[in-house]
Every structure is written in C-alpha cells, then in structure tokens.
Design an enzyme around this catalytic site. Structure first.
Site, short mmCIF file in Angstrom:
data_model
loop_
_atom_site.label_atom_id
_atom_site.label_comp_id
_atom_site.label_asym_id
_atom_site.label_seq_id
_atom_site.Cartn_x
_atom_site.Cartn_y
_atom_site.Cartn_z
N GLY A 84 1.69 1.43 -6.52
CA GLY A 84 2.40 1.54 -5.15
C GLY A 84 3.79 2.52 -5.13
O GLY A 84 3.57 3.44 -6.04
N LEU A 85 4.22 2.50 -3.91
CA LEU A 85 5.17 3.44 -3.79
C LEU A 85 6.51 3.07 -4.74
O LEU A 85 7.32 2.72 -3.90
CB LEU A 85 5.62 3.83 -2.06
CG LEU A 85 4.43 4.63 -1.42
CD1 LEU A 85 5.11 5.00 0.07
CD2 LEU A 85 3.99 5.79 -2.23
N HIS A 86 6.41 3.28 -5.97
CA HIS A 86 7.64 2.93 -6.66
C HIS A 86 8.46 4.15 -6.94
O HIS A 86 8.21 5.17 -6.07
CB HIS A 86 7.18 2.45 -7.93
CG HIS A 86 6.34 3.40 -8.88
ND1 HIS A 86 6.73 3.91 -9.92
CD2 HIS A 86 5.22 4.05 -8.52
CE1 HIS A 86 6.18 4.72 -10.35
NE2 HIS A 86 4.99 4.88 -9.68
N ALA A 87 9.42 4.10 -7.84
CA ALA A 87 10.32 5.18 -7.96
C ALA A 87 9.76 6.49 -8.18
O ALA A 87 10.16 7.41 -7.44
CB ALA A 87 11.10 4.96 -8.95
#
Lengths: 92, 602
Positions: free
Chosen positions: A16-19
């Site tokens: 997903g939209l992680h770092a």
C-alpha cells in the site's frame, strides 16, 4: 494554461501507500507547479506532503481519487498515473 | 549503606522475552547504549518579536544541519545497505514536510513558544494523524517522523549521536530503539546481533536485520535497564529469548541449539534443489505461487518444481484500461519460457467487478468475497474472459502451460467456461495461431459446494487445486480480517481435513492429481498431514519451498498416511492441533523448532 483534472487510480503494490511509495509520490508532486490532492474515504492529502499521504492509510487494492489544479496539471496527472501503474516500482 | 549505581550482584541465567525479529542464535558480550537521544524538553514563552525571529532562525539552522547529516549518511552507505537508502530520502522529505516544518514555524509564531516545544507539538499532531490509520504497517511509519524530529532536536540541544564506528570488538548491541538509519551505519562485522526495547516484526529495522542475517530480538521492554555492558548474552532470534549471564549448563544448551539450527539451515539450503521424494520414494511436486513475472527468478532460486499458481490480477489492475491480448500474451509467454521445462499453472482472473470501477460499472457488494468475482465475473464479461483465454492458449505454445478456473461452485460453471475455451481454440486455429491443443484444464476447489461435488467435477477436469485460504474461510464461516473471530480460522479443523480428504479421494478415483495452493501448503507444520491425506502437489510462497522439501525428503509416505489417518479421527480442532504439534515435535524436532520461522521470514 490552467487545468482542473480528476481521475481515480488503484494502489497496486502489496504494502500500500507506505513510506517508500509515499516518498515517490511526494517527490514527483514537488516537481510540478500544479496542486495535486489525493482523496480516499473522505480524507484529503496534499501530494507534496509525505506525511499527508501516509495519513490516508491506503492498503493494497484501495482506490485513490486524484485532483490536479493549476499550471502543469495535465503533465502532473500523466506522471502520477504512470507512477501508480508501475506500482511505485515495487513488485513484491 | 549508600545506593549503588552499579549492581551489587550480577544476575545469572536471567531469561528475558521479546519478539523474535530475525532468526539465528548468537552468544557474546553486551554493549548497552543508554538514552540514545533522550533530550529533556522545557517549555518557555518568547516575549519579543525579535526572539521569535531568532527562534525560527535557530530551527532553520537545525533543520539545515540535519539535512546535511542525513545526506552525509546517505553518501556513506555501503553496498550491502544500498537497497535501504530510500529510507534516507524519505527522511529528507519528512524533514521539509509542511506538517513538520511549516507547522513548527507556525506554532512558534502563533503561540510564541520555544522551538523544541513547537516541534514536539508538530510530532504530537502527526502521532494523532497516524493513530487513525488502520493499516499497521503504514501506522508504524510514525517511527520515521520521530526519528527525524529527534535528529533535529539533537541539533537544537547539542546532543551527540551514537557513533557506531567506535565499536572495536564484536558485540551484541542493546539499545532503546534502532532506527533504520542507525542500522545502515552498523558495522555487520562488529554487531553480531541486537536487542531493542521498541519495534515489531515488520519494522524496517527487523526487515533489514533479516536481509543482513543478523539475529535480533525487538520489543524487549527495559532491556537497557536489565542489561549492563559486558554481560554475556545469549540472543535467540528464533523465539525472542535473551539469557543474561548464562551458566555453563545454559551455555551448553544454547551452543547445541545454535549448532543444530546452523546445520538445519545448511541442510534446508541443500534440499531446495533436490527432488521432493519421500524416504519410500513417493515423489511430490513443490511449486511456487507467484503474482508477477518478476517473481519467477525467486521461485527458481528457491528450487520450485514449477509455478503452481500464477495469479493474473496484476496486469488487469495496473493500467487505467483493460490490458490487450498482446500484453497478456507477452507476459504469459515470458513466464512459460523462463520456467520451461517446468510447468506454469495460470489461474484466470480472480477479481471482483467492483475492482473495475474505471472500466465497468459494478457497485461493490457488502460482502465482496461472496460477490460477483472470479469465474462468475468472467462468465458475465465474456470479452475480458476470451481475451485472457486467447493469451493463455497462445502462450501454451511456448512452455508447459496449464489453465485453472477459480471459485468453481458447480458443474454448470465448468461447462460454460469450457465451452468458451473450445470456441476460443477454434477461433485461434482459424486465425492460424499456435497453441497446445490439449492444454490441461484444472479447477480450484475453494467453495464447499465444489467439495461436495468433487466426484462429478473430477470428470470435467485434468487436475484439482485446493485453495485452502478461501475454503477454510467459507467452510468455517470465518472472516480472517475480523479480529473477534480470526483465531477460529484453523487449517486443522476436522471439517477442513475431511474436505481435503474428500477432494483427494474424488480426484484420485477419477485419475487426476490434486494440489493444495493456499497458505496451508507453505507451512511446514502441515506438510506431513497433507502428504498423508494424499495431496500430490504443494504450491506456496517461494521462501517456504526449501523447508517443505526437506520435510518431504525426511518423511516416509507410510508414516504420513498413518499420521493423517490418526488426525482424521479427532472431533475437535484442539485435539487435532495437539496431536499434530506433538508428533511434529517428536518426529521433526528441528523443523518444529526452526522450520516455521525460516519459512516465514521475508
């Protein structure tokens, strides 16, 4: 030229939209003059802010509404679509 | 008597428990770093505009020095850490993020308050924002914000960072928190293992420790208080145990365990390229599940006998439009060629109509797992289905391709899907395209109704593959995502074992092979039971292949059958679990001790 564009893009990478993914979005957004807003579940994020993007908490499979306004909105949107389509360069 | 700073008596054989973060066992002297960056923050008001301007300047200066510091670290990163360098880019972005940078300046101006306090307030706001995030992995990224702000604070208050280059002897590092940036600076030669008071199994630091093969235990509270530098430590990164100042007997136990683990690891590594044959010469296939073409290399590296499940959703989701036949064909063809002569089982689209929001209008249902998805969706959207079938058939001319339909619930779906397949074949023949005329067609057995009809379905199929994840979910009516019932998701539930047995028996009666391709197939604990139930093939995450192969090679089919027969006699999942773990601990002690950890580290 000023544009006002909208589209919906899926989050394809497993984490997903992680770092790392959020960093890529923020770095890309900072290259354009347009204001880009990401939207999910009623939450909004400034695409230039990595913390805003992380704050959306988007897992794999979520769909993000993107809005771009102002100069370079067209190219900014095209670049974003490409980045999303490449799953932020992550395959695992 | 005055209170002593140092301990009067050295603790001996004291056992502490944390979370295992990176497998392996090390024994060595502790090096304790106390209060890495701990800075006392006071709050004071600024009385003049001049003071405010000076305070903002002080902040800008600290941020500039922090940026310089992070950039220097980034340049000095050695090759072994290169893939983690992105963390530093992330930190540079956080440093200039409006939620940290602009917000701090605004608080200094509006509340006329000192920069340390204002920065802490900005971090606090970020913590509130992150606390609302459901995804645990993304939520844990607040660590990066805290890490960056600690660096800035240190520049504001003049504290010194811990200097890893000071280490001269190999040690076990004990520290409150190890940021990924610290980890990149760690000399692998000097740090044999580490213990932190914070963190989790999926933190960056844990993932880096795994890729560097440094054993680590995290989330061990008060480690820096309980342990002093110079103590001898045993660090067991397999189960999260730390022993302080072990006596001779304890040391002997752990030296044995360490030796066994290392032998096991080497043995497992060797198994990966040997065939999965039992002691009494029954051959099994151990295959990989993949999602992207790029994973083929990994599958081959870990010794996969083929691809047992190629999930094909990615290409459909990646573009804003549907993929063309040529795009799909090129992808499938490449995978088939890379794996040749090993086989590749391609599963047709297993996706819900709601995922196609940008192309087709299907409203998502309340319960998408039971909605319009997989074969149901494909039988409704013929064009999408035909395009994919054409691509798979054309790719079948280039390798050992097999086709598999997901979520079959009855005969009529198989008949309908096969009719379309026959039409597509005819079409391709007319157009002069090459394809494998007898392309094997398999069915995923993951709906309980398909288990009940397995004998009839077997007449229509060339093979079965049991998708245990969905089957367990549907059979036990358990939503794994629901924390109140997730613990009831039990692969060894007697009903699940009986279902697997029923499918295997029906398949074998019709002369077709039966595979298992769910997570259950990749958990070494279940390997002998599945073998004993008669499962012919196991398909799993590539990382689990070597461990599973090793079990197969050390088991006999005769004992596995006996084992399964017994397991089937119990009426409750508790009894089956107790029986299986008991036998596994006795029969495969090393696998039981180490196997699951080794199979599940990523």
């Amino acid at each position: 030229m000023t544009d006002n564009l909208e589209t919906t893009l899926p989050v394809l990478n497993r984490l997903g939209l992680h770092a790392r993914a959020a960093a890529k979005i923020a770095a890309l957004a900072q290259r354009f003059q347009a204001t880009i807003i990401l939207e999910r579940n009623g939450l909004q994020a400034d695409a230039r802010s990595i913390l805003d993007i992380l704050g959306l908490g988007c897992p794999q499979g979520s769909e993000i509404r993107l809005r771009a306004e102002g100069p370079e909105a067209g190219p900014a949107m095209a670049a974003m679509a490409e980045l999303f389509a490449q799953a932020f360069g992550e395959y695992a | 008597m005055t209170p002593l700073a140092a301990r009067e008596v050295w603790p001996q054989n004291k056992v502490l428990k944390g979370i295992p973060a990176s497998p392996g066992i090390v024994i060595g002297p502790a090096y304790v770093v106390k209060d890495k960056y701990k800075v006392q923050i006071n709050r004071y008001y600024l009385t003049s505009d001049k003071q405010i301007a000076a305070e903002i300047e002080r902040f800008r200066d600290a941020v500039a020095r922090t940026r310089q510091e992070i950039s220097t670290i980034k340049e000095s990163i050695t090759d072994e850490f290169q893939e983690h360098a992105y963390i530093l880019d992330t930190h540079l972005l956080i440093l200039q993020d409006k939620l940290l940078y602009d917000a701090t300046i605004r608080t200094i101006e509006d509340e006329r308050i000192n920069v340390e306090w204002a920065l802490q307030e900005a971090v606090h706001q970020a913590q509130i924002l992150f606390n609302k995030i459901a995804d645990p992995y993304i939520k844990s990224r607040i660590q990066d914000v805290e890490d960056v702000s600690e660096r800035v604070l240190r520049h504001l208050t003049g504290g010194n960072p811990f200097d890893f280059s000071k280490l001269t002897e190999p040690i076990i590092l004990v520290i409150h928190d190890l940021s990924p940036v610290d980890t990149t600076q760690m000399s692998v030669a000097k740090v044999k293992g580490f213990i932190t008071e914070t963190g989790g199994k999926t933190s960056h630091t844990a993932i880096m420790a795994q890729s560097l093969e440094i054993p680590a235990v995290v989330a061990l509270e008060k480690a820096t208080q309980e342990i002093d530098s110079g103590y001898t430590l045993i660090l067991d990164g397999l189960n999260g145990t730390v022993v302080i100042n072990p006596d001779a007997k304890m040391l002997e136990i752990y030296l044995q365990r360490k030796k066994k683990f290392e032998e096991f690891k080497i043995d497992v590594g060797k198994s990966s390229f040997l065939p999965a044959i039992t002691l009494d010469e029954h051959q099994t296939a151990v295959l990989a599940n993949i999602e992207f073409q790029e994973e083929v290399d990994l599958a081959l590296d870990y010794g996969a006998d083929g691809i047992g499940l190629y999930r094909t959703e990615f290409l459909f989701l990646r573009h804003q439009r549907l993929p063309t036949e040529e795009e799909l064909y090129e992808d499938y063809k490449t995978v088939a060629q890379m794996m040749r002569p090993k086989r590749v089982t391609i599963r047709t689209l297993d996706i819900g109509g709601d995922k196609f929001a940008s192309h087709l209008e299907y409203a998502p249902g309340i319960n998408p797992a039971m909605g319009l998805r997989a074969i149901r969706f494909c039988l409704k959207e013929h064009t999408i289905f035909r395009t994919q079938l054409r691509a798979i058939l054309r790719a079948s001319a280039y390798g050992q391709v097999r086709l598999m339909f997901p979520l079959i619930s009855g005969i009529q779906e198989v008949t309908a899907a096969k009719r379309i397949l026959a039409e597509v074949k005819e079409e391709l023949s007319r157009e002069g395209h090459a394809y494998h005329p007898d392309l094997p067609v398999g069915l995923m057995i993951e709906v309980p109704s398909a288990v009940m009809l397995a004998d009839l379905l077997a007449q229509e199929a060339d093979f079965f593959s049991i998708g245990t994840n969905d089957l367990i979910q549907y059979a036990l009516a358990i939503d794994r995502g629901n924390k109140y019932v997730a613990n009831m998701y039990q692969p060894l539930h007697p009903a699940v074992l009986r279902m697997i047995k029923q499918v295997v028996d029906a398949g074998h009666a019709a002369g077709i092979t039966v595979a298992v391709c769910g997570e259950m197939a990749g958990d070494p604990l279940y390997t002998p039971v599945l073998l004993g139930l008669g499962v012919d093939e196991l398909s799993m995450n590539a990382l689990a292949i070597p461990v599973v192969k090793r079990i197969v090679r050390h088991a006999s089919m005769e004992e596995a059958q006996e084992f399964a027969r017994h397991a089937l006699q119990y009426g409750t999942v508790e009894e089956v679990n107790a029986y299986v773990t008991g036998i596994m601990a006795k029969r495969f002690p090393e696998v039981f001790m180490f196997g699951r950890e080794l199979a599940s580290t990523a």
